[in-house]
Enzyme design. Sequence first.
Site, PDB file in Angstrom:
ATOM      1  CG  ASP A  54      -1.864   1.079   1.158  1.00 34.28           C
ATOM      2  OD1 ASP A  54      -3.064   0.831   1.868  1.00 34.28           O
ATOM      3  OD2 ASP A  54      -1.809   1.990   0.503  1.00 34.28           O
ATOM      4  CG  ASP A 110      -2.738   3.375  -2.456  1.00 32.88           C
ATOM      5  OD1 ASP A 110      -3.789   2.633  -2.398  1.00 32.88           O
ATOM      6  OD2 ASP A 110      -2.154   4.020  -1.413  1.00 32.88           O
ATOM      7  CD  GLU A 111      -5.600  -1.423  -0.406  1.00 34.35           C
ATOM      8  OE1 GLU A 111      -5.828  -2.119   0.280  1.00 34.35           O
ATOM      9  OE2 GLU A 111      -6.277  -0.406  -0.688  1.00 34.35           O
TER      10      GLU A 111
HETATM   11  P1  TTP Z   1      -5.313   4.836   0.835  1.00 31.12           P
HETATM   12  O1  TTP Z   1      -4.310   3.916   0.700  1.00 31.12           O
HETATM   13  O2  TTP Z   1      -6.444   4.666   1.740  1.00 31.12           O
HETATM   14  O3  TTP Z   1      -4.838   6.308   1.589  1.00 31.12           O
HETATM   15  P2  TTP Z   1      -3.265   6.936   1.215  1.00 31.12           P
HETATM   16  O4  TTP Z   1      -2.270   6.356   0.246  1.00 31.12           O
HETATM   17  O5  TTP Z   1      -3.794   8.247   0.934  1.00 31.12           O
HETATM   18  O6  TTP Z   1      -2.590   6.876   2.603  1.00 31.12           O
HETATM   19  P3  TTP Z   1      -1.929   5.731   3.332  1.00 31.12           P
HETATM   20  O7  TTP Z   1      -0.588   6.033   3.838  1.00 31.12           O
HETATM   21  O8  TTP Z   1      -2.745   5.515   4.678  1.00 31.12           O
HETATM   22  O9  TTP Z   1      -2.177   4.450   2.757  1.00 31.12           O
HETATM   23  O10 TTP Z   1      -6.117   5.585  -0.494  1.00 31.12           O
HETATM   24  C1  TTP Z   1      -5.219   5.407  -1.722  1.00 31.12           C
HETATM   25  C2  TTP Z   1      -5.571   6.844  -2.337  1.00 31.12           C
HETATM   26  O11 TTP Z   1      -6.895   6.936  -2.766  1.00 31.12           O
HETATM   27  C3  TTP Z   1      -5.384   8.242  -1.617  1.00 31.12           C
HETATM   28  O12 TTP Z   1      -4.143   8.615  -1.784  1.00 31.12           O
HETATM   29  C4  TTP Z   1      -6.404   9.096  -2.063  1.00 31.12           C
HETATM   30  C5  TTP Z   1      -7.619   8.086  -2.584  1.00 31.12           C
HETATM   31  N1  TTP Z   1      -8.750   8.329  -1.624  1.00 31.12           N
HETATM   32  C6  TTP Z   1      -9.761   8.962  -1.798  1.00 31.12           C
HETATM   33  O13 TTP Z   1      -9.929   9.480  -3.026  1.00 31.12           O
HETATM   34  N2  TTP Z   1     -10.816   8.902  -1.055  1.00 31.12           N
HETATM   35  C7  TTP Z   1     -10.851   8.179   0.116  1.00 31.12           C
HETATM   36  O14 TTP Z   1     -11.744   8.292   1.029  1.00 31.12           O
HETATM   37  C8  TTP Z   1      -9.694   7.273   0.277  1.00 31.12           C
HETATM   38  C9  TTP Z   1      -9.862   6.501   1.534  1.00 31.12           C
HETATM   39  C10 TTP Z   1      -8.768   7.063  -0.571  1.00 31.12           C
HETATM   40 MG    MG Z   2      -2.061   4.162   0.506  1.00 33.96          MG
END
Ligand code: TTP
Ligand code: MG
Length: 360
Positions: free
Chosen positions: A9, A109-110
């Site tokens: 992630d 991103d996962e």
């Molecule tokens: P995430 O992997 O949930 O968040 P992140 O990568 O920003 O942070 P983390 O370090 O905790 O993993 O989500 C990936 C991307 O998806 C995030 O950068 C933006 C988008 N996203 C949204 O647009 N809306 C949302 O509610 C969430 C959870 C994510």
């Molecule tokens: Mg992320």
Amino acid sequence: MQRIILHIDLDSFYASLEELRHENIRGKAVVICVYSGRSEDSGAVSTANYKARELGIKSGMPISLAKRLAKDKDVAFLPNDIEYYRTVSDRIMEILEEETDIMQQVSIDESYLDVTKKSNENWNNAKKIAEIIKKKIKEQEGLTCSVGIGHNKLVAKMASKHKKPDGLTIIKDTEIKKFFENLPASKIHGVGGKTTKVLDELGIKTAKDLADFDVNILEEKFGRNKAKLLLDKARGIDDSPVEQKERQQISRLGTLKEDTDDVVTIFEKIKELATDMKKKIEKEKVSFRTISLITIDTALKTQTRSETIQVTNDLDSVLPIVKSLLERFLEENSEKKLRRVGIRASNFIYKKEQKTLGDF
Ligand code: TTP
Ligand code: MG
């Protein structure tokens, strides 16, 4: 056979990407927003980098609330540029694919990687794969990610969440019990707000409380299926396979030596990108039905222009179409110069499918 699964992630993905390309916001608190356009601050926060999270700003929050939390602080608010994030995401997924036989992308991103075979069923080898992935993503894209390793998807996901950003956490099957012991039940992957409330009412605070709870009472509250699911989750049990999905697009993006609106210079870059992309198309054995030009101007605005074409696997043959898309773009945007340019092939037909089409 014991499986070994990686969950990867990216850290504050959209915000990290914006920090990378906007020098003036690097190191600051950064908030990425989806503006609904109704009023200046209407809309929601997509994500916030870790510095902005310290102020309590997080995904899904109304922008107006985030701005209140950011009041009198040095916080950068930026609109989201999903086209750009997708292109980088594609490249990262290609890096991951190189390191495993089976990969399942689950969001922008996962991804889950089944490395059972690649690691020879050895945890140390799996850790080495994770380290290679982290290094490649850092070197090639300038980004950090968090990796979790477990013997199923649930445990791998919980492990990657355990230490963020830039984490690498292994939870072997012998360690699951200990890891889950003090874990709040609300932190189990897939346990949402409503479920947490009911668990709370039952006096269940931790994953261990849940794992040891009377199954009959859980069944009464949640029904048989969900009760079983909850118990499995609390015990770190998950038999679901990593499901390889066929890729739906391949893209390449590059930075021009200098900002320019010169067709010849830009097209030279496109041809360079095409050489690399051709190799990938051959490797994947796909044909495509859509070709796109991606432009990123000096204000960092991303635009995509696409054309539907006759099914082909020959990228060279469609480069003239990309050139005319580019010419049209430059004509219609005569005041703009480009900083980056890209191409994308999409709308795929895989070889198997192609044969069937040929049979008609
Ligand atoms: P995430 O992997 O949930 O968040 P992140 O990568 O920003 O942070 P983390 O370090 O905790 O993993 O989500 C990936 C991307 O998806 C995030 O950068 C933006 C988008 N996203 C949204 O647009 N809306 C949302 O509610 C969430 C959870 C994510
Ligand atoms: Mg992320």
